[in-house]
Design an enzyme around this catalytic site. Structure first.
Site, short mmCIF file in Angstrom:
data_model
loop_
_atom_site.label_atom_id
_atom_site.label_comp_id
_atom_site.label_asym_id
_atom_site.label_seq_id
_atom_site.Cartn_x
_atom_site.Cartn_y
_atom_site.Cartn_z
N GLU A 289 -8.44 15.14 87.15
CA GLU A 289 -9.75 15.17 87.83
C GLU A 289 -9.56 15.44 89.32
OE1 GLU A 289 -12.49 11.84 87.21
OE2 GLU A 289 -13.35 12.26 89.19
N SER B 121 -6.95 7.00 83.59
CA SER B 121 -7.18 6.29 84.86
C SER B 121 -8.06 5.08 84.67
CB SER B 121 -7.82 7.26 85.87
OG SER B 121 -8.22 6.58 87.02
N CYS C 157 -17.26 16.62 82.54
CA CYS C 157 -18.33 15.63 82.52
C CYS C 157 -19.32 15.95 83.65
CB CYS C 157 -17.76 14.23 82.72
SG CYS C 157 -19.07 12.99 82.85
S1 SF4 Z 1 -15.50 8.06 82.62
FE1 SF4 Z 1 -15.35 10.23 83.20
S2 SF4 Z 1 -16.14 11.31 81.41
FE2 SF4 Z 1 -16.84 9.19 81.25
S3 SF4 Z 1 -18.91 9.19 82.21
FE3 SF4 Z 1 -17.37 8.59 83.74
S4 SF4 Z 1 -16.92 10.53 84.78
FE4 SF4 Z 1 -17.86 11.05 82.83
#
Ligand code: SF4
Length: 314
Positions: free
Chosen positions: A131, A229, A101
């Site tokens: 992560e 999470s 992401c």
């Molecule tokens: S939850 Fe994770 S994948 Fe979704 S926008 Fe937030 S950082 Fe990005």
């Protein structure tokens, strides 16, 4: 027989975020462009329904690069990967697509900058989450210090208290993280914060929506995976906001409906990796047993979109 009434307070925003949507699209487009199989390192997003759907289309999920054969496309999950994974992929001459992401990448960039500036970096996050493994794996000179809670922040030992910086996991509890940061700032007044908040918009908005409805509910259901999470944090936020009866389930079949005995107002939300179809499935299951009224509790609208890797759009 008359069904008992049940009002479902439906949180908005809920479910898929832009990062999850992009990651799934990357796998789908890779399957379309290159044909199956496409290998994916780690669950592309933490949701069994999504993973099984992609498996049916020809995706193969593995945990390590060494499980991926030569000459097939590989995709790295939305959670991000350590630098060593890119290095190994390059060394093996693999063709890979990075579905990290962009908001996780932003944290990686912050951590690099802190390291370049000579700071020791503290990561606020949960040990073992992919992560966190990916973010800690961005360091090239010295390891990050991991802090999971206030207690650890109180006792953390650092090299130089005046040369510190921190970043956070993107999917933490907004309130718990603020408390941890307060402890760090009290102990280390010169600690550098990230340029922009690391907890992402999707995590923040989904928690705000739960806060808006939790005190009005007799119970709260979060649809999401046990290893997600942000989904776990939503159930915690529900409890912290006074809705003690808050649970996380993967889908409707996991719910023992006796749990809803005496419940008249049910809060319902979904983590950022849970598809809307699973929310609707739960509502439909409730409708079989209750006379359901659905009330939307929307705290904000989201219009975030992330671009796809050029290899898939050209
Ligand atoms: S939850 Fe994770 S994948 Fe979704 S926008 Fe937030 S950082 Fe990005």
């Amino acid at each position: 027989m008359n069904k008992p009434p049940l009002t479902i307070l439906l949180a908005g925003p809920r479910g898929f975020c832009a990062g999850v949507d992009r990651a799934i699209r990357i796998v789908e487009l890779a399957l379309k462009k290159y044909g199956p199989p496409v290998y994916v390192r780690h669950e592309i997003v933490h949701n069994r329904y999504v993973v099984e759907g992609l498996e049916k289309q020809g995706a193969i999920f593995v945990e390590e690069l060494e499980e991926i054969p030569e000459n097939v496309p590989a995709v790295f999950s939305a959670h991000g990967v350590p630098k060593s994974v890119f290095a190994e992929a390059e060394e093996r001459g693999m063709f890979y697509l990075d579905a990290t992401c962009p908001l996780v990448t932003k944290v990686h960039v912050d951590a690099h900058r802190q390291e370049r500036d000579g700071s020791e970096t503290i990561l606020i996050g949960h040990a073992g989450h992919p992560e966190v493994i990916g973010t800690m794996g961005q360091m090239t000179k010295r390891p990050m210090l991991l802090v999971e809670n206030k207690e650890q922040a109180e006792t953390l030992k650092v090299g130089d208290p005046d040369n510190l910086a921190f970043v956070t996991q993107t999917t933490l509890s907004v309130d718990d993280t603020a408390e941890i940061v307060r402890v760090l700032q009290r102990r280390f007044p010169n600690i550098q914060a990230p340029r922009k908040e690391d907890i992402c918009y999707a995590t923040t908005n989904r928690q705000a929506a739960v806060k808006a409805l939790a005190s009005r509910c007799d119970a709260l259901i979060v649809i999401g995976a046990p290893n997600s999470s942000n989904s776990n944090r939503l159930a915690e936020v529900g409890k912290n906001q006074g809705c003690e009866k808050s649970i996380l389930i993967e889908r409707a079949a996991d719910l023992d409906f006796t749990w809803l005995d005496g419940v008249q107002k049910l809060g319902l939300t979904a983590g950022a990796s849970a598809p809307e179809i699973l929310v609707q499935e739960l509502i439909a299951a409730c409708e079989e047993k209750f006379s359901v009224t659905v009330e939307d509790v929307n705290v904000t609208d989201e219009d975030v979109e992330f671009s796809l890797p050029r290899a898939l759009t050209s």
